[in-house]
Every structure is written in structure tokens, then in C-alpha cells.
Design a protein around this motif. Sequence first.
Motif, PDB file in Angstrom:
ATOM      1  N   ALA A 195      57.563   7.942 -84.588  1.00 31.97           N
ATOM      2  CA  ALA A 195      58.406   7.327 -85.686  1.00 31.97           C
ATOM      3  C   ALA A 195      59.830   7.374 -85.356  1.00 31.97           C
ATOM      4  N   LEU A 196      60.168   8.496 -85.035  1.00 36.79           N
ATOM      5  CA  LEU A 196      61.531   8.821 -84.487  1.00 36.79           C
ATOM      6  C   LEU A 196      62.066   7.724 -83.203  1.00 36.79           C
ATOM      7  N   ALA A 197      61.430   7.757 -82.407  1.00 36.70           N
ATOM      8  CA  ALA A 197      61.537   6.853 -81.247  1.00 36.70           C
ATOM      9  C   ALA A 197      61.530   5.526 -81.790  1.00 36.70           C
ATOM     10  N   ALA A 198      60.732   5.090 -82.502  1.00 37.44           N
ATOM     11  CA  ALA A 198      60.911   3.658 -82.795  1.00 37.44           C
ATOM     12  C   ALA A 198      62.114   3.267 -83.626  1.00 37.44           C
ATOM     13  N   ARG A 199      62.686   4.334 -84.394  1.00 40.82           N
ATOM     14  CA  ARG A 199      63.818   4.159 -85.154  1.00 40.82           C
ATOM     15  C   ARG A 199      65.161   4.190 -84.131  1.00 40.82           C
ATOM     16  N   CYS A 200      65.210   5.035 -83.194  1.00 44.24           N
ATOM     17  CA  CYS A 200      66.078   5.126 -82.184  1.00 44.24           C
ATOM     18  C   CYS A 200      66.025   4.627 -81.060  1.00 44.24           C
ATOM     19  N   GLN A 201      64.992   3.709 -80.891  1.00 46.56           N
ATOM     20  CA  GLN A 201      64.941   3.001 -79.384  1.00 46.56           C
ATOM     21  C   GLN A 201      64.753   4.024 -78.413  1.00 46.56           C
ATOM     22  N   ALA A 202      63.845   4.973 -78.518  1.00 45.68           N
ATOM     23  CA  ALA A 202      63.727   5.889 -77.396  1.00 45.68           C
ATOM     24  C   ALA A 202      62.543   5.991 -76.954  1.00 45.68           C
ATOM     25  N   ARG A 203      62.258   6.319 -75.757  1.00 54.33           N
ATOM     26  CA  ARG A 203      61.067   6.365 -74.812  1.00 54.33           C
ATOM     27  C   ARG A 203      60.127   7.723 -75.314  1.00 54.33           C
ATOM     28  N   VAL A 204      58.868   7.632 -75.363  1.00 54.02           N
ATOM     29  CA  VAL A 204      58.039   8.881 -75.476  1.00 54.02           C
ATOM     30  C   VAL A 204      57.290   9.459 -74.297  1.00 54.02           C
ATOM     31  N   VAL A 205      57.536  10.698 -73.711  1.00 49.83           N
ATOM     32  CA  VAL A 205      56.706  11.229 -72.695  1.00 49.83           C
ATOM     33  C   VAL A 205      55.974  12.275 -73.272  1.00 49.83           C
ATOM     34  N   VAL A 206      54.696  12.318 -72.901  1.00 56.21           N
ATOM     35  CA  VAL A 206      53.799  13.573 -73.538  1.00 56.21           C
ATOM     36  C   VAL A 206      53.261  14.112 -72.200  1.00 56.21           C
ATOM     37  N   ASP A 207      53.439  15.339 -72.161  1.00 52.81           N
ATOM     38  CA  ASP A 207      52.807  16.326 -71.145  1.00 52.81           C
ATOM     39  C   ASP A 207      51.401  16.766 -71.581  1.00 52.81           C
ATOM     40  N   SER A 208      50.266  16.054 -71.301  1.00 49.65           N
ATOM     41  CA  SER A 208      48.988  16.491 -71.619  1.00 49.65           C
ATOM     42  C   SER A 208      48.071  17.487 -70.818  1.00 49.65           C
ATOM     43  N   ALA A 209      49.125  18.471 -70.250  1.00 48.44           N
ATOM     44  CA  ALA A 209      48.362  19.340 -69.201  1.00 48.44           C
ATOM     45  C   ALA A 209      47.276  20.045 -70.113  1.00 48.44           C
ATOM     46  N   HIS A 210      47.459  20.565 -71.275  1.00 49.75           N
ATOM     47  CA  HIS A 210      46.375  21.390 -71.722  1.00 49.75           C
ATOM     48  C   HIS A 210      45.487  20.376 -72.596  1.00 49.75           C
ATOM     49  N   ASP A 211      45.641  19.492 -73.051  1.00 46.04           N
ATOM     50  CA  ASP A 211      44.703  18.612 -74.005  1.00 46.04           C
ATOM     51  C   ASP A 211      44.098  17.469 -73.135  1.00 46.04           C
ATOM     52  N   PHE A 212      44.536  17.181 -71.808  1.00 43.57           N
ATOM     53  CA  PHE A 212      43.822  16.107 -71.102  1.00 43.57           C
ATOM     54  C   PHE A 212      42.498  16.567 -70.728  1.00 43.57           C
ATOM     55  N   GLY A 213      41.499  15.589 -71.239  1.00 47.48           N
ATOM     56  CA  GLY A 213      39.846  16.119 -70.766  1.00 47.48           C
ATOM     57  C   GLY A 213      39.356  16.953 -72.056  1.00 47.48           C
ATOM     58  N   LEU A 214      40.289  17.360 -72.885  1.00 49.89           N
ATOM     59  CA  LEU A 214      39.875  18.142 -74.204  1.00 49.89           C
ATOM     60  C   LEU A 214      39.843  17.659 -75.451  1.00 49.89           C
ATOM     61  N   LEU A 215      40.861  16.765 -75.757  1.00 50.03           N
ATOM     62  CA  LEU A 215      40.988  16.557 -77.084  1.00 50.03           C
ATOM     63  C   LEU A 215      40.885  14.781 -77.072  1.00 50.03           C
ATOM     64  N   GLY A 216      40.812  14.540 -78.288  1.00 49.68           N
ATOM     65  CA  GLY A 216      40.659  12.836 -78.352  1.00 49.68           C
ATOM     66  C   GLY A 216      39.040  12.654 -78.547  1.00 49.68           C
ATOM     67  N   SER A 217      38.662  11.423 -79.031  1.00 53.69           N
ATOM     68  CA  SER A 217      37.333  11.144 -78.872  1.00 53.69           C
ATOM     69  C   SER A 217      36.417  10.678 -77.760  1.00 53.69           C
ATOM     70  N   THR A 218      37.696  10.587 -76.633  1.00 52.92           N
ATOM     71  CA  THR A 218      36.898  10.572 -75.105  1.00 52.92           C
ATOM     72  C   THR A 218      37.585  11.459 -74.178  1.00 52.92           C
ATOM     73  N   GLY A 219      38.570  12.145 -75.082  1.00 52.22           N
ATOM     74  CA  GLY A 219      39.076  13.125 -73.948  1.00 52.22           C
ATOM     75  C   GLY A 219      40.449  12.932 -73.334  1.00 52.22           C
ATOM     76  N   ARG A 220      41.059  11.697 -73.630  1.00 53.06           N
ATOM     77  CA  ARG A 220      42.228  11.216 -73.363  1.00 53.06           C
ATOM     78  C   ARG A 220      43.627  11.996 -73.828  1.00 53.06           C
ATOM     79  N   GLY A 221      43.325  13.287 -74.564  1.00 60.38           N
ATOM     80  CA  GLY A 221      44.559  13.949 -74.964  1.00 60.38           C
ATOM     81  C   GLY A 221      45.069  13.798 -76.273  1.00 60.38           C
ATOM     82  N   ALA A 222      46.246  14.396 -76.570  1.00 61.35           N
ATOM     83  CA  ALA A 222      46.826  14.406 -77.797  1.00 61.35           C
ATOM     84  C   ALA A 222      47.177  12.895 -78.302  1.00 61.35           C
ATOM     85  N   PRO A 223      47.640  11.959 -77.548  1.00 62.68           N
ATOM     86  CA  PRO A 223      47.825  10.748 -77.950  1.00 62.68           C
ATOM     87  C   PRO A 223      46.571   9.872 -78.456  1.00 62.68           C
TER      88      PRO A 223
END
Length: 432
Positions: A195-223
Motif C-alpha cells: 500500500a505504501l509503494a502504491a502511494r509513493c510510486q515505489a517498486r517492491v522486492v521480496v526476498d523469499s529465501a525462507h518462505d519459497f516452497g513453504l508458504l502460500g496455497s501452492t508454496g509460492r511464498g509470502a506474496p
Amino acid sequence: MDIFEKCRDFDSDRMYETFGSLVYFRSLQLSTHPGEVVINGRSVVMAGSNDYLGLARDPRLAEAAIKAVRLDGTGCSGSRPLCGTRDIHEQLESACAAFLGREAAVLAPSGFQTNLLLAGLLGKDDVVLGDRDNHASLVDAVRLSGAHYHRYRRDDVARAEGLLAEAPDGAGRVIVTDGLFSMEGDLCDLPGLTALAARCQARVVVDSAHDFGLLGSTGRGAPEHFGLENQVDLVTATFSKSLGSAGGVLAGPAEVIDFVRSRARAAVFTAGMAPSVAAAALAALDIIRAEPERRVRALDVAERMHNGLRALGYDTGNSVSPIIPVSVPGQDRCLELWHRLLEAGVYANPIVAPGRPAGREMLRVSFTPLHSDTQLEQVLEAFAAAGRTTGVIPVAPPGSWTPVRVARPLSTAPSIVPPRSVTSPTAPTALR
């Protein structure tokens, strides 16, 4: 002054020695029993690995790696732009992009180096906003780029917005964050950050080192967990955790990935990933798609152990993941608890200075789907006895405590032992 002088005065053994035991850089061998390792000829329960899905020893990964060695040899002997690209690299990049729902992806030989690829995208006039607990590789990427770096606290998005608003006109604005923090085990505030990025016209980068393969309904991570994949611009991920291999990937828009692979020093001036490593990661990705029950079991085990430790009187912080930070303030007491656990047949990770500030020492504990219920009970029994002996926990379990519910898809219910009641006076034997 001789730059080597500091090295002569440094003695890591003396700094961390406890009861005559070497704390760090211990040699561990594989055990014939899943969930265990061998230390000095003795098999102990491994309660500290990042092998979150138990794939590092999967024979399917080993067979894929062996086949790749026979086909492509043990190394690439060149950088990717020149003579270091193999078919397996392109297959893995395509598979990662498809899995993450991104247009394209580029590999790097390590997770740390994956984040350094971001330095090729950032410029000295850009402004980067990062969580104060971001992984060191994200911090180093910004430093290498020369961009202006500002840090914020996870609970202070308002302060973060103020920092981003100070960016001069024409500057690129980027927010970088771990998806799942490697020590505390808690998730980033991705809804607030996007939401902050949308207000400030910023890009968002997420490091999913520890959530990739583990979280999310199919394992795609935090996003995916937050349902915000379309609002995250770039994702980095590591293969050395849930995928049981090594290396990492940066995924995002095709034009960005093409720019990074051609311009980032961390991509251009390094040899290509070993074919065997890439093949193992590709096999792991197939298994993650085909066996979602691994994620379910991993999260169930994490919830059980979080609450088992809390029922004993331990503080596991704000973690909602398989990363369980057991607070043990004081370096000497933390290392003593670690030593007594090892004596009892349980290996955990002691995190003290410089990994943690003085007074915030902890044991970092984690498990895999392959740990048996018997092994989990053994770990709780060891924590009960060692914690009482060292005075970290009271002799009698607390009368009440706050249960943990790990981050999981809403439709997924625990399949094994549920969280203990907050006022249960009849805890299992290991918790008494």
C-alpha cells in the motif's frame, strides 16, 4: 599497522567455548535415520536445519544430480554470458518463472549472490527502503549499488513512508524486505508495504529465501500467502532451504531480468551454477508441486513444537513459521542450554553476538516433515530437562500461555497434534 594483527588476537574457540565443546563449525555427517545427524560418531536429532520440506536427502534429487553430472560434467567452467550456460539452467529458469507466476527468471550460484544481482538494477541516485532485519545480502546489494539506503522497523510503516517521501524528484524508489525473517520467524507486513509503494510510486522486492516452497496455497511464498503477488515487482528465492539444493533465482518482468542478467556484475562475472545443483533444484520444484502434503506436515510440526515449547515456559517470540526462535538471554546461559541439549541428543543453533545483540541471545530451532513424532517428543523432553537445569524455564510449567498458529492457507487445518490449551494442566509427559 599490519592488517593481520587483528587475526592474531582473534580466537573464536575462546569466545564461544562452553564445557570444552566447539560451538560453531562442527562437522556433521548424515545419519541413516531421517531427522538426525551424526556428531563425533553419535546420532542426534537435528533441530536446526533449513531443510524445511525434508528434500535435501531425497533420492529423487540425488538421482537428478547424478544424471546431470553424467550429461554435463561437474562444472560449467565459464560465465553464463560466455560458455557457462547449459540446457538445465534454462529449464530451471523457465520452471521458476512459471512456478512464481513471473515473466522471466535468472539464476545465481548462491542465495547470497542472488540478492547481489539487485545491485545491477540500482543506481547511486536511487532511494531504497529496507527492513532493519533484512538479510545481510540485501543490505550488501544496496551498498554495492551506491544507492541511498534507509531502514525502518516492521511496526512503523508511517516512519517508512516519511523516509520514502524524502526521496528527491527523479530518484527511483524501491522497498526491499525479507518475506519471512530468518531469525525471528515472523512475516513482513506486505499489505502495509505494498500500500505504501502504491502511494509513493515505489517498486517492491521480496526476498523469499525462507518462505519459497513453504508458504502460500501452492508454496509460492509470502506474496502468495498475502494474496499480493500482483503488487510485488520482483521476487528473489533460495534453493538451499525448502528445495534442498543450492543457488537461487530472481524473477520478475522479462525486460528487468534481461537487464540484470546482462548488467549485474554478480551475474556476468561468475561461473554458471553447477549442472547437478540446478538439476536437483528442478527435481525439488516438481516434488513441491506434486506433494503439497509436505508443506502441510511441515506447518503442523512447527505448530506442535511452538506450542510444546511454550507449554514448558519458553518464549518463542512472534514467529508464525517453522523458524522457532527460543529466547535465552545471556551468552553463557544460551551456550550452556545448547550444550545440555546436545548431551541429551538434540542439536539446535545457538545465536549469540554478533548474530544477535547482547541480551537477545536465542536458540534457533526448526524441523522437517520427516521428523517422527517420537523424535519430536524427544526434543521436548530434552528442552524440559535442560531448561530446568539451567534455570531458563521454571520447574513447574506455566499455568497459562498464548498458543501459536502458524501461517497457512485458511482452508488448511492441522492434521496432527493441535495447539495445547492455554490453561491445560494435563499436558503430555514431555511437557510436564
